[in-house]
Enzyme design. Structure first.
Site, PDB file in Angstrom:
ATOM      1  N   GLY A 153      26.982 -30.270  24.190  1.00 40.61           N
ATOM      2  CA  GLY A 153      27.278 -31.436  24.070  1.00 40.61           C
ATOM      3  C   GLY A 153      27.129 -32.343  25.260  1.00 40.61           C
ATOM      4  O   GLY A 153      27.271 -33.175  25.886  1.00 40.61           O
ATOM      5  N   ALA A 154      25.395 -32.292  25.607  1.00 45.38           N
ATOM      6  CA  ALA A 154      24.860 -32.517  26.817  1.00 45.38           C
ATOM      7  C   ALA A 154      24.084 -33.763  26.589  1.00 45.38           C
ATOM      8  O   ALA A 154      23.314 -34.333  27.420  1.00 45.38           O
ATOM      9  CB  ALA A 154      24.052 -31.421  27.321  1.00 45.38           C
TER      10      ALA A 154
ATOM     11  N   ASP B 240      25.326 -26.699  16.339  1.00 45.36           N
ATOM     12  CA  ASP B 240      26.873 -27.114  16.257  1.00 45.36           C
ATOM     13  C   ASP B 240      27.779 -26.097  16.822  1.00 45.36           C
ATOM     14  O   ASP B 240      27.664 -24.999  16.037  1.00 45.36           O
ATOM     15  CB  ASP B 240      26.855 -27.448  14.551  1.00 45.36           C
ATOM     16  CG  ASP B 240      28.460 -27.799  14.260  1.00 45.36           C
ATOM     17  OD1 ASP B 240      29.248 -27.727  15.168  1.00 45.36           O
ATOM     18  OD2 ASP B 240      28.596 -28.059  13.179  1.00 45.36           O
ATOM     19  N   VAL B 241      28.387 -26.383  17.937  1.00 43.58           N
ATOM     20  CA  VAL B 241      29.105 -25.090  18.169  1.00 43.58           C
ATOM     21  C   VAL B 241      30.247 -24.675  17.420  1.00 43.58           C
ATOM     22  O   VAL B 241      30.894 -23.566  17.510  1.00 43.58           O
ATOM     23  CB  VAL B 241      30.226 -25.728  19.647  1.00 43.58           C
ATOM     24  CG1 VAL B 241      28.942 -26.013  20.767  1.00 43.58           C
ATOM     25  CG2 VAL B 241      30.966 -26.741  19.530  1.00 43.58           C
TER      26      VAL B 241
ATOM     27  N   ASN C 246      31.388 -27.985  26.994  1.00 47.31           N
ATOM     28  CA  ASN C 246      31.713 -29.413  27.286  1.00 47.31           C
ATOM     29  C   ASN C 246      31.930 -30.063  25.873  1.00 47.31           C
ATOM     30  O   ASN C 246      32.607 -31.259  25.854  1.00 47.31           O
ATOM     31  CB  ASN C 246      30.587 -30.152  28.154  1.00 47.31           C
ATOM     32  CG  ASN C 246      30.642 -31.390  27.801  1.00 47.31           C
ATOM     33  OD1 ASN C 246      31.594 -32.102  28.722  1.00 47.31           O
ATOM     34  ND2 ASN C 246      29.828 -32.253  26.984  1.00 47.31           N
TER      35      ASN C 246
ATOM     36  N   TYR D  53      44.243 -33.383  19.536  1.00 43.53           N
ATOM     37  CA  TYR D  53      43.451 -33.223  20.814  1.00 43.53           C
ATOM     38  C   TYR D  53      44.193 -32.745  21.813  1.00 43.53           C
ATOM     39  O   TYR D  53      43.412 -31.500  22.494  1.00 43.53           O
ATOM     40  CB  TYR D  53      42.877 -34.675  21.339  1.00 43.53           C
ATOM     41  CG  TYR D  53      41.951 -34.827  22.519  1.00 43.53           C
ATOM     42  CD1 TYR D  53      40.537 -34.590  22.419  1.00 43.53           C
ATOM     43  CD2 TYR D  53      42.424 -34.958  23.810  1.00 43.53           C
ATOM     44  CE1 TYR D  53      39.738 -34.411  23.388  1.00 43.53           C
ATOM     45  CE2 TYR D  53      41.702 -34.990  24.791  1.00 43.53           C
ATOM     46  CZ  TYR D  53      40.240 -34.780  24.604  1.00 43.53           C
ATOM     47  OH  TYR D  53      39.381 -34.853  25.833  1.00 43.53           O
TER      48      TYR D  53
ATOM     49  N   ILE E 270      37.912 -40.728  32.226  1.00 49.24           N
ATOM     50  CA  ILE E 270      36.158 -40.625  32.658  1.00 49.24           C
ATOM     51  C   ILE E 270      35.697 -41.672  31.667  1.00 49.24           C
ATOM     52  O   ILE E 270      35.698 -41.567  30.575  1.00 49.24           O
ATOM     53  CB  ILE E 270      35.899 -39.394  32.736  1.00 49.24           C
ATOM     54  CG1 ILE E 270      36.989 -38.417  33.654  1.00 49.24           C
ATOM     55  CG2 ILE E 270      34.550 -39.457  33.124  1.00 49.24           C
ATOM     56  CD1 ILE E 270      36.948 -38.582  34.767  1.00 49.24           C
TER      57      ILE E 270
END
Ligand code: NAP
Length: 245
Positions: free
Chosen positions: A11-12, A61-62, A88, A153, A186
């Site tokens: 996801g970078a 795709d993780v 991530n 989540y 964040i």
């Protein structure tokens, strides 16, 4: 800090993952960056190249177990080692439970929790052979405190924390360390969509009275991935401006 080390960041393409990839690269690592579309990684890759470091972009795709296993095997044979993995990639599909669809529950659990399982499983064989490795999972303070409207989540991130501790116990004897960070608020695309009211009320709850930025998370991730944290495993570090103590 990471001279001669190979790192993978999922996801970078942007946000926290991008900042983590840039920080690891600035500290000497060679990086493989992954995201859903290879072309989205161009900005991150360009910044890493500008810093004079080697970078490889991979479309991944993780949630895809098979693709993750074969891609990470390919990375290990191409680069000779996988020293660092940063899990991530993450998504939100917020809504009160009464209105939360099965699809929104499944999507969040698939990326945030199964994705961490897939990628971790895909590197552990290589790291076991090396008798060394560091994995850092990006959880969330919501996985500790819970949050109305984020049942999916929060459950996924609580799962990541428990997973981190269990796997840390399984692999400690092989010198593989697995830690997590739990960011608070964040600033990123994920949080840009929140209303001004929500942002104001969150600011009230932050003792440091400011939001964090992706670089605040990246520096702690680099620390946990480095030999400076050689005696830390199964730990969760909150990066929340004091929101959770
Ligand atoms: P972001 O800006 O949305 O970036 C997440 C990246 O992951 C995006 O590029 C996204 O692609 C990618 N991704 C999504 N699903 C994927 C999949 N199946 N396979 C591979 N890549 C995928 O989010 P962020 O704010 O930087 O968050 C990064 C991590 O920090 C997440 O795990 C998040 O839960 C965690 N976190 C964030 C905050 C915060 O305040 N921002 C707080 C606590 C924890 P798309 O463009 O398709 O979505």
């Amino acid at each position: 800090m990471f001279e001669g080390k190979n790192a993978i960041v999922t996801g970078a393409a942007r946000g926290i993952g991008q900042a983590i990839a840039l920080d690891l690269a600035a500290k000497g690592a060679q990086i493989v960056i992954c995201d859903l579309r290879e072309e989205w990684l161009e900005e991150t890759a360009a910044a890493i190249k500008q810093a004079g470091r080697k970078v490889t972009c991979k479309e991944l795709d993780v949630t895809d177990h098979g693709a993750t296993q074969s891609m990470f095997q390919e990375i290990a044979s191409e680069s000779g080692s996988i020293d660092i993995l940063v899990n991530n990639a993450g998504i939100t599909r917020d809504g009160l439970l009464m209105r939360m669809s099965e699809a929104d529950w499944d999507a969040v659990l698939a990326v945030n929790l199964k994705g961490v399982f897939n990628c971790t499983k895909a590197v552990t064989r290589t790291m076991m052979k090396q008798r060394a490795g560091a994995i850092v999972n990006i959880a969330s303070i919501i996985g500790i405190t819970g949050n109305a409207g984020q049942a999916n989540y929060s459950a996924s991130k609580a799962g990541v924390i428990a997973f981190t501790k269990s796997v840390a116990k399984e692999f400690a004897s092989r010198n593989i360390r697995i830690n997590a960070v739990a960011p608070g608020f964040i600033t990123s695309k994920m949080t840009d969509s929140l209303s001004e009211d929500v942002r104001e009320s969150m600011l009230d709850a932050i003792p440091l009275k400011r939001f964090g930025n992706p670089e605040h998370v990246a520096s702690v991730v680099s620390f946990l991935a480095s030999d400076q944290a050689a005696y830390i495993t199964g730990e969760v570090i909150n990066i929340s401006g004091g929101m959770v103590m």
